[in-house]
Design a protein around this motif. Sequence first.
Motif, PDB file in Angstrom:
ATOM      1  N   ILE A   1       0.839  -1.205   0.000  1.00 54.44           N
ATOM      2  CA  ILE A   1       0.000   0.000   0.000  1.00 54.44           C
ATOM      3  C   ILE A   1       0.873   1.255   0.000  1.00 54.44           C
ATOM      4  O   ILE A   1       0.612   2.205  -0.750  1.00 54.44           O
ATOM      5  CB  ILE A   1      -1.007  -0.047   1.165  1.00 54.44           C
ATOM      6  N   ASP A   2       1.940   1.234   0.782  1.00 51.40           N
ATOM      7  CA  ASP A   2       2.840   2.401   0.773  1.00 51.40           C
ATOM      8  C   ASP A   2       3.526   2.575  -0.586  1.00 51.40           C
ATOM      9  O   ASP A   2       3.797   3.697  -1.009  1.00 51.40           O
ATOM     10  CB  ASP A   2       3.878   2.300   1.903  1.00 51.40           C
TER      11      ASP A   2
ATOM     12  N   MET B   1      -5.010   0.416  -9.667  1.00 46.57           N
ATOM     13  CA  MET B   1      -4.055  -0.128 -10.642  1.00 46.57           C
ATOM     14  C   MET B   1      -2.662  -0.158 -10.039  1.00 46.57           C
ATOM     15  O   MET B   1      -1.930  -1.149 -10.188  1.00 46.57           O
ATOM     16  CB  MET B   1      -4.102   0.720 -11.911  1.00 46.57           C
ATOM     17  N   SER B   2      -2.291   0.905  -9.336  1.00 53.43           N
ATOM     18  CA  SER B   2      -0.984   0.920  -8.665  1.00 53.43           C
ATOM     19  C   SER B   2      -0.890  -0.214  -7.652  1.00 53.43           C
ATOM     20  O   SER B   2       0.146  -0.886  -7.550  1.00 53.43           O
ATOM     21  CB  SER B   2      -0.764   2.256  -7.950  1.00 53.43           C
ATOM     22  N   LEU B   3      -1.957  -0.417  -6.892  1.00 52.49           N
ATOM     23  CA  LEU B   3      -1.952  -1.497  -5.894  1.00 52.49           C
ATOM     24  C   LEU B   3      -1.690  -2.853  -6.558  1.00 52.49           C
ATOM     25  O   LEU B   3      -0.924  -3.669  -6.030  1.00 52.49           O
ATOM     26  CB  LEU B   3      -3.297  -1.568  -5.159  1.00 52.49           C
TER      27      LEU B   3
ATOM     28  N   ALA C   1       1.971  -2.959  -7.633  1.00 48.58           N
ATOM     29  CA  ALA C   1       2.832  -3.040  -6.440  1.00 48.58           C
ATOM     30  C   ALA C   1       2.782  -4.445  -5.856  1.00 48.58           C
ATOM     31  O   ALA C   1       3.809  -5.010  -5.455  1.00 48.58           O
ATOM     32  CB  ALA C   1       2.408  -2.007  -5.396  1.00 48.58           C
ATOM     33  N   ALA C   2       1.587  -5.023  -5.816  1.00 47.91           N
ATOM     34  CA  ALA C   2       1.431  -6.382  -5.305  1.00 47.91           C
ATOM     35  C   ALA C   2       2.254  -7.356  -6.145  1.00 47.91           C
ATOM     36  O   ALA C   2       3.012  -8.180  -5.603  1.00 47.91           O
ATOM     37  CB  ALA C   2      -0.043  -6.776  -5.307  1.00 47.91           C
ATOM     38  N   THR C   3       2.122  -7.256  -7.447  1.00 50.99           N
ATOM     39  CA  THR C   3       2.859  -8.161  -8.337  1.00 50.99           C
ATOM     40  C   THR C   3       4.358  -8.026  -8.110  1.00 50.99           C
ATOM     41  O   THR C   3       5.082  -9.023  -8.028  1.00 50.99           O
ATOM     42  CB  THR C   3       2.526  -7.846  -9.809  1.00 50.99           C
ATOM     43  N   ALA C   4       4.820  -6.797  -7.996  1.00 49.86           N
ATOM     44  CA  ALA C   4       6.255  -6.551  -7.791  1.00 49.86           C
ATOM     45  C   ALA C   4       6.747  -7.171  -6.481  1.00 49.86           C
ATOM     46  O   ALA C   4       7.914  -7.521  -6.353  1.00 49.86           O
ATOM     47  CB  ALA C   4       6.544  -5.053  -7.825  1.00 49.86           C
ATOM     48  N   LEU C   5       5.836  -7.308  -5.523  1.00 46.82           N
ATOM     49  CA  LEU C   5       6.209  -7.886  -4.222  1.00 46.82           C
ATOM     50  C   LEU C   5       5.939  -9.390  -4.158  1.00 46.82           C
ATOM     51  O   LEU C   5       6.031  -9.994  -3.093  1.00 46.82           O
ATOM     52  CB  LEU C   5       5.433  -7.177  -3.097  1.00 46.82           C
ATOM     53  N   GLY C   6       5.556  -9.977  -5.287  1.00 41.87           N
ATOM     54  CA  GLY C   6       5.339 -11.426  -5.307  1.00 41.87           C
ATOM     55  C   GLY C   6       3.937 -11.854  -4.896  1.00 41.87           C
ATOM     56  O   GLY C   6       3.673 -13.044  -4.720  1.00 41.87           O
ATOM     57  N   LEU C   7       3.044 -10.900  -4.740  1.00 36.89           N
ATOM     58  CA  LEU C   7       1.667 -11.222  -4.370  1.00 36.89           C
ATOM     59  C   LEU C   7       0.787 -11.349  -5.615  1.00 36.89           C
ATOM     60  O   LEU C   7       1.151 -10.889  -6.698  1.00 36.89           O
ATOM     61  CB  LEU C   7       1.100 -10.114  -3.469  1.00 36.89           C
ATOM     62  N   GLU C   8      -0.365 -11.954  -5.445  1.00 39.30           N
ATOM     63  CA  GLU C   8      -1.346 -12.064  -6.519  1.00 39.30           C
ATOM     64  C   GLU C   8      -2.598 -11.297  -6.120  1.00 39.30           C
ATOM     65  O   GLU C   8      -2.885 -11.138  -4.923  1.00 39.30           O
ATOM     66  CB  GLU C   8      -1.735 -13.537  -6.744  1.00 39.30           C
ATOM     67  N   THR C   9      -3.335 -10.856  -7.119  1.00 39.06           N
ATOM     68  CA  THR C   9      -4.555 -10.079  -6.836  1.00 39.06           C
ATOM     69  C   THR C   9      -5.690 -10.514  -7.761  1.00 39.06           C
ATOM     70  O   THR C   9      -5.473 -11.195  -8.757  1.00 39.06           O
ATOM     71  CB  THR C   9      -4.312  -8.567  -7.073  1.00 39.06           C
ATOM     72  N   HIS C  10      -6.868 -10.071  -7.415  1.00 39.60           N
ATOM     73  CA  HIS C  10      -8.013 -10.196  -8.333  1.00 39.60           C
ATOM     74  C   HIS C  10      -8.943  -9.016  -8.085  1.00 39.60           C
ATOM     75  O   HIS C  10      -9.549  -8.918  -7.023  1.00 39.60           O
ATOM     76  CB  HIS C  10      -8.765 -11.507  -8.131  1.00 39.60           C
TER      77      HIS C  10
END
Lengths: 209, 209
Positions: free
Chosen positions: A31-32, A142-144, A147-156
């Motif tokens: 988030i930051d 979109m930034s979130l 950012a998540a992808t860059a940190l190795g997280l997945e989103t939907h």
Amino acid sequence: MNFQEISKKRRAINFFDSDRDVPEDLLREMIDASADTPSSFNLQPWNLMVLRNVEEKERLKSLAWDQAKVAEAPVVLIVLADKSGWQEGYPVFEKNWEEMVKSGAMQLEQRDWFLGATNSLYNWSPDANLAFAAKNAGFFAMSLMYAATALGLETHPMDGFDHEAVRKEFKIPNNYWVPLLLAVGYRKPGLELQPAKWRRNYDEIIISF
Amino acid sequence: MNFQEISKKRRAINFFDSDRDVPEDLLREMIDASADTPSSFNLQPWNLMVLRNVEEKERLKSLAWDQAKVAEAPVVLIVLADKSGWQEGYPVFEKNWEEMVKSGAMQLEQRDWFLGATNSLYNWSPDANLAFAAKNAGFFAMSLMYAATALGLETHPMDGFDHEAVRKEFKIPNNYWVPLLLAVGYRKPGLELQPAKWRRNYDEIIISF
């Protein structure tokens, strides 16, 4: 990962590993990392509700087409778009003004100009403040996701929910539109992704009249 | 550049080098790099008008608070959010359906479900289709800004324009909302940037009721 890699790697994940939590520090980092998202007049008209609690996620799931991922993802964000974020007196508006003056980006005597500008752009029709809020929250969401992808997280990102029922159930005030829910977590082990969906290219996106 | 670097490097640039053009290939690369932006039901309800012509940019500038950058930036994009992008019969809607069936993501017999889903989510109130369009176009515009930064370009997202006058002047049909203009180019030589503006952090963004 560079931008092209992040953009290709980001996929809307349907099946999350419900046994693998997102540590609080990592969520904070995500988030930051999105905090520098631009917004109209730097008003940042967005907020997030963080749902981690099983009972809360189940309540949301029942209003979101019973999509399993709402309960399975360790974190579900309710993204809020503040339709009043351009108004005098609203906390972020006022803090933004204060910080702009402090930094020298605006002068105290420009206050009337600033008030007039946001009012004329976001209050000329019933649609204007909704579009203001939805667009800026779109930037942020979109930034979130990146950012998540860059940190190795997945989103939907999810639209499949009853907007008014969610607002009522989670006591969300009238000044907010809920542009999307965002599931955050890790991919279910062994999950095989479908090929990426069709996208339009440059020639299909550019239009003239 | 990784995401954090791109995010820090992306700034809203007020002064462009009007002597340095953006090659067509680079603009194409920037837009194609944003093509993987997610959207509700993959409907991609956005288009771009590309303004390069001096006379066209001057006409836009006169409707955009006479901001010099509208004329000085070599490229100005008019971002369009398609409020009808969820409707049966609209070209991208139909092409999307066709591609989803072709890839196996949807079955022919799910057509009624698909139509019902987009209609129920984006047609339940006068606000719903505007928010749909503005939010998704927000996703896309954010991707454009990051893609530009990653390619060494500078951008400025602009709200300071007369929405209805721009629609009329550029013959933009009623199904579109214009969520922003986006100036694209290179920073004016010798331009010194102000320190980055104040942004809220995690604790200020998270909210509960």
